[in-house]
Design a protein around this motif. Structure first.
Motif, PDB file in Angstrom:
ATOM      1  N   THR A 131      21.343   4.695  51.618  1.00  0.00           N
ATOM      2  CA  THR A 131      20.917   3.365  51.403  1.00  0.00           C
ATOM      3  C   THR A 131      21.424   2.416  52.339  1.00  0.00           C
ATOM      4  O   THR A 131      20.751   1.505  52.633  1.00  0.00           O
ATOM      5  N   LYS A 132      22.885   2.449  52.419  1.00  0.00           N
ATOM      6  CA  LYS A 132      23.673   1.711  53.116  1.00  0.00           C
ATOM      7  C   LYS A 132      22.977   1.513  54.665  1.00  0.00           C
ATOM      8  O   LYS A 132      23.009   0.656  54.994  1.00  0.00           O
ATOM      9  N   LEU A 133      22.649   2.765  55.168  1.00  0.00           N
ATOM     10  CA  LEU A 133      22.283   2.848  56.653  1.00  0.00           C
ATOM     11  C   LEU A 133      20.841   2.123  56.671  1.00  0.00           C
ATOM     12  O   LEU A 133      20.708   1.577  57.661  1.00  0.00           O
ATOM     13  N   VAL A 134      20.137   2.455  55.684  1.00  0.00           N
ATOM     14  CA  VAL A 134      18.729   1.670  55.530  1.00  0.00           C
ATOM     15  C   VAL A 134      18.850   0.247  55.620  1.00  0.00           C
ATOM     16  O   VAL A 134      18.281  -0.535  56.225  1.00  0.00           O
ATOM     17  N   ILE A 135      19.853  -0.469  54.693  1.00  0.00           N
ATOM     18  CA  ILE A 135      20.090  -1.696  54.656  1.00  0.00           C
ATOM     19  C   ILE A 135      20.797  -2.258  56.058  1.00  0.00           C
ATOM     20  O   ILE A 135      20.360  -3.236  56.359  1.00  0.00           O
ATOM     21  N   ASP A 136      21.811  -1.507  56.555  1.00  0.00           N
ATOM     22  CA  ASP A 136      22.351  -2.264  57.558  1.00  0.00           C
ATOM     23  C   ASP A 136      21.211  -2.093  58.904  1.00  0.00           C
ATOM     24  O   ASP A 136      21.434  -3.202  59.530  1.00  0.00           O
ATOM     25  N   TYR A 137      20.368  -1.178  59.146  1.00  0.00           N
ATOM     26  CA  TYR A 137      19.214  -1.229  59.733  1.00  0.00           C
ATOM     27  C   TYR A 137      18.483  -2.278  59.884  1.00  0.00           C
ATOM     28  O   TYR A 137      18.087  -3.022  60.781  1.00  0.00           O
ATOM     29  N   ASN A 168      23.141 -12.756  54.438  1.00  0.00           N
ATOM     30  CA  ASN A 168      24.531 -13.331  54.411  1.00  0.00           C
ATOM     31  C   ASN A 168      25.304 -12.482  53.371  1.00  0.00           C
ATOM     32  O   ASN A 168      26.579 -12.245  53.960  1.00  0.00           O
ATOM     33  N   ARG A 169      24.791 -12.244  52.177  1.00  0.00           N
ATOM     34  CA  ARG A 169      25.588 -11.336  51.425  1.00  0.00           C
ATOM     35  C   ARG A 169      26.199 -10.041  51.869  1.00  0.00           C
ATOM     36  O   ARG A 169      27.235  -9.672  51.612  1.00  0.00           O
ATOM     37  N   TRP A 170      25.248  -9.487  52.321  1.00  0.00           N
ATOM     38  CA  TRP A 170      25.576  -8.220  53.104  1.00  0.00           C
ATOM     39  C   TRP A 170      26.450  -8.161  54.228  1.00  0.00           C
ATOM     40  O   TRP A 170      27.388  -7.459  54.052  1.00  0.00           O
ATOM     41  N   LEU A 171      26.357  -9.074  55.043  1.00  0.00           N
ATOM     42  CA  LEU A 171      27.265  -9.242  56.115  1.00  0.00           C
ATOM     43  C   LEU A 171      28.940  -9.643  55.397  1.00  0.00           C
ATOM     44  O   LEU A 171      29.735  -9.287  55.742  1.00  0.00           O
ATOM     45  N   ALA A 172      28.482 -10.394  54.445  1.00  0.00           N
ATOM     46  CA  ALA A 172      30.106 -10.936  53.655  1.00  0.00           C
ATOM     47  C   ALA A 172      30.800  -9.878  53.337  1.00  0.00           C
ATOM     48  O   ALA A 172      31.960  -9.648  53.343  1.00  0.00           O
ATOM     49  N   ALA A 173      29.984  -8.815  52.472  1.00  0.00           N
ATOM     50  CA  ALA A 173      30.600  -8.017  51.836  1.00  0.00           C
ATOM     51  C   ALA A 173      31.077  -6.698  52.884  1.00  0.00           C
ATOM     52  O   ALA A 173      32.012  -5.939  52.440  1.00  0.00           O
ATOM     53  N   ASN A 174      30.605  -6.910  54.186  1.00  0.00           N
ATOM     54  CA  ASN A 174      31.243  -5.771  55.056  1.00  0.00           C
ATOM     55  C   ASN A 174      32.322  -6.435  56.020  1.00  0.00           C
ATOM     56  O   ASN A 174      32.652  -5.788  57.041  1.00  0.00           O
ATOM     57  N   HIS A 199      46.208  -7.006  60.879  1.00  0.00           N
ATOM     58  CA  HIS A 199      45.345  -6.593  59.692  1.00  0.00           C
ATOM     59  C   HIS A 199      44.016  -6.812  59.796  1.00  0.00           C
ATOM     60  O   HIS A 199      43.144  -6.722  58.895  1.00  0.00           O
ATOM     61  N   SER A 200      43.461  -6.691  61.142  1.00  0.00           N
ATOM     62  CA  SER A 200      42.130  -6.513  61.371  1.00  0.00           C
ATOM     63  C   SER A 200      41.075  -7.465  60.648  1.00  0.00           C
ATOM     64  O   SER A 200      40.197  -6.907  60.033  1.00  0.00           O
ATOM     65  N   ALA A 201      41.569  -8.726  60.523  1.00  0.00           N
ATOM     66  CA  ALA A 201      40.816  -9.581  60.157  1.00  0.00           C
ATOM     67  C   ALA A 201      39.466 -10.069  60.798  1.00  0.00           C
ATOM     68  O   ALA A 201      39.459 -10.316  61.952  1.00  0.00           O
ATOM     69  N   ASP A 202      38.163  -9.923  60.059  1.00  0.00           N
ATOM     70  CA  ASP A 202      37.267 -10.722  60.691  1.00  0.00           C
ATOM     71  C   ASP A 202      37.146 -12.305  60.260  1.00  0.00           C
ATOM     72  O   ASP A 202      36.562 -13.137  60.953  1.00  0.00           O
ATOM     73  N   VAL A 203      37.608 -12.737  59.123  1.00  0.00           N
ATOM     74  CA  VAL A 203      37.528 -13.947  58.730  1.00  0.00           C
ATOM     75  C   VAL A 203      38.977 -14.204  57.858  1.00  0.00           C
ATOM     76  O   VAL A 203      39.486 -13.439  57.358  1.00  0.00           O
ATOM     77  N   ILE A 227      37.726 -21.526  43.689  1.00  0.00           N
ATOM     78  CA  ILE A 227      37.548 -22.150  44.872  1.00  0.00           C
ATOM     79  C   ILE A 227      37.795 -21.516  46.097  1.00  0.00           C
ATOM     80  O   ILE A 227      36.977 -21.782  46.966  1.00  0.00           O
ATOM     81  N   VAL A 228      38.564 -20.553  46.123  1.00  0.00           N
ATOM     82  CA  VAL A 228      38.672 -19.856  47.426  1.00  0.00           C
ATOM     83  C   VAL A 228      37.418 -19.220  47.656  1.00  0.00           C
ATOM     84  O   VAL A 228      36.991 -19.012  48.829  1.00  0.00           O
ATOM     85  N   ASP A 229      36.833 -18.476  46.636  1.00  0.00           N
ATOM     86  CA  ASP A 229      35.667 -17.953  46.850  1.00  0.00           C
ATOM     87  C   ASP A 229      34.415 -18.833  47.215  1.00  0.00           C
ATOM     88  O   ASP A 229      33.624 -18.326  47.963  1.00  0.00           O
ATOM     89  N   ALA A 230      34.392 -19.806  46.664  1.00  0.00           N
ATOM     90  CA  ALA A 230      33.364 -20.783  46.867  1.00  0.00           C
ATOM     91  C   ALA A 230      33.306 -21.519  48.230  1.00  0.00           C
ATOM     92  O   ALA A 230      32.358 -21.383  49.008  1.00  0.00           O
ATOM     93  N   VAL A 231      34.528 -21.456  49.016  1.00  0.00           N
ATOM     94  CA  VAL A 231      34.669 -21.959  50.052  1.00  0.00           C
ATOM     95  C   VAL A 231      34.562 -20.696  51.119  1.00  0.00           C
ATOM     96  O   VAL A 231      33.743 -21.117  52.040  1.00  0.00           O
ATOM     97  N   ILE A 232      34.641 -19.709  50.695  1.00  0.00           N
ATOM     98  CA  ILE A 232      34.316 -18.485  51.792  1.00  0.00           C
ATOM     99  C   ILE A 232      32.792 -18.306  51.641  1.00  0.00           C
ATOM    100  O   ILE A 232      32.243 -18.226  52.671  1.00  0.00           O
ATOM    101  N   ASP A 233      32.113 -18.384  50.371  1.00  0.00           N
ATOM    102  CA  ASP A 233      30.658 -18.280  50.462  1.00  0.00           C
ATOM    103  C   ASP A 233      30.115 -19.313  51.134  1.00  0.00           C
ATOM    104  O   ASP A 233      29.009 -19.047  51.926  1.00  0.00           O
ATOM    105  N   ARG A 234      30.765 -20.793  51.429  1.00  0.00           N
ATOM    106  CA  ARG A 234      29.910 -21.775  51.932  1.00  0.00           C
ATOM    107  C   ARG A 234      30.188 -21.607  53.275  1.00  0.00           C
ATOM    108  O   ARG A 234      29.427 -21.821  54.264  1.00  0.00           O
ATOM    109  N   TYR A 235      31.242 -20.994  53.945  1.00  0.00           N
ATOM    110  CA  TYR A 235      31.409 -20.783  55.125  1.00  0.00           C
ATOM    111  C   TYR A 235      30.502 -19.502  55.932  1.00  0.00           C
ATOM    112  O   TYR A 235      30.164 -19.629  56.851  1.00  0.00           O
ATOM    113  N   LEU A 236      30.302 -18.688  54.815  1.00  0.00           N
ATOM    114  CA  LEU A 236      29.435 -17.547  55.529  1.00  0.00           C
ATOM    115  C   LEU A 236      28.013 -17.823  55.393  1.00  0.00           C
ATOM    116  O   LEU A 236      27.139 -17.097  55.803  1.00  0.00           O
ATOM    117  N   GLU A 237      27.579 -19.053  54.477  1.00  0.00           N
ATOM    118  CA  GLU A 237      26.180 -19.501  54.640  1.00  0.00           C
ATOM    119  C   GLU A 237      25.407 -19.793  56.131  1.00  0.00           C
ATOM    120  O   GLU A 237      26.383 -20.087  56.925  1.00  0.00           O
TER     121      GLU A 237
END
Length: 206
Positions: free
Chosen positions: A19-25, A82-88, A177-181, A196-206
C-alpha cells in the motif's frame, strides 16, 4: 484494492509495504493531491494499516457495500499529498544552548523543579508529534562541556560546533542527523508548547 490470498503471508507487513508503494507512486509520480478510500467498519486491521500510513477517518457510510448477503458499513478515509510527504520527512528539532549567556551565565543548566531547565525543554520538544528527533546544539568551547555532560546523562543527542557561528552549529547538527526540515528551538524557553510546535510545522508544510 490489495488482497493477500496466501494466509501464510498475513501479518508480515506485506500489505502495508504494498500500500505504501502504491501511495508513493500516486503522489510522487502521478502527482495526485488526494486519495480517498473506503474500508469496511468491521475490518479493523485494514483501518489500522491505513491510519498508520496517514489516512484519517472522514466519515461513515451506512450500508455502503453488499458482502455475502449483508450490507456493510464503510469508513471513508482520506490522505492528502502534504500529509503523506510530511509523514515521510525527517523533522529535526535543534535546541541551541550555551553557557556564556551575557545576561545570565549558565542559565540553560539552572535547576527547574527536579532537573536542569534544558532537560525540560528537550522533554517538551520531544512531546511534539511531528518531530522525528531532538538534538542539542552547543559549541566546542570548554565552557560548554557541562552541556554535553548533561546530554549524556539524559541520553540526549548533542552536536558541538563553532561558538561564534550559530548558523554553522545548526547546519552541522542538521547534516549529522539527516534533517529534511529543521525546527529551531532556543535553550531558554522551558514553556515551549509541543502543540504549537506541531501547528507551526503543519503550517510550514502546507
Amino acid at each position: 484494492g490489495i488482497m493477500l490470498g496466501d494466509r501464510d503471508s498475513w501479518g508480515k507487513g506485506y500489505g502495508y509495504e504494498a500500500t505504501k508503494l502504491v501511495i508513493d507512486y500516486a503522489f510522487q509520480t502521478l502527482n495526485l493531491n488526494r486519495i480517498i478510500l473506503g474500508v469496511q467498519e468491521r475490518n479493523l486491521s485494514a483501518k489500522h494499516i491505513y491510519e498508520k500510513l496517514g489516512f484519517v477517518v472522514e466519515g461513515l457510510r451506512t450500508q455502503e457495500q453488499y458482502v455475502q448477503g449483508e450490507y456493510e458499513n464503510c469508513y471513508v478515509m482520506g490522505l492528502t499529498r502534504n500529509r503523506w510527504l510530511a509523514a515521510n520527512l525527517r523533522i529535526v528539532a535543534i535546541i541551541q544552548a550555551r553557557m556564556t549567556s551575557s545576561r545570565l551565565k549558565g542559565k540553560v543548566l539552572l535547576p527547574l523543579v527536579d532537573k536542569p531547565m534544558l532537560a525540560h525543554i528537550v522533554d517538551r520538544t520531544r512531546a511534539a508529534k511531528r518531530v522525528t528527533a531532538t538534538v542539542v546544539a552547543t559549541s566546542t568551547d570548554p565552557s560548554d562541556d557541562p552541556i554535553e555532560a548533561m546530554c549524556r546523562s539524559y541520553n540526549i543527542p548533542c552536536y558541538r560546533g563553532n561558538l561564534n557561528d550559530v548558523l554553522e552549529r545548526y547546519a552541522g547538527a542538521a547534516k549529522e542527523h539527516s534533517a529534511d526540515v529543521i525546527v529551531r528551538i532556543t535553550g531558554d524557553c522551558p514553556l515551549i508548547d509541543p502543540a504549537i510546535v506541531d501547528a507551526v510545522i503543519d503550517r510550514y508544510l502546507e
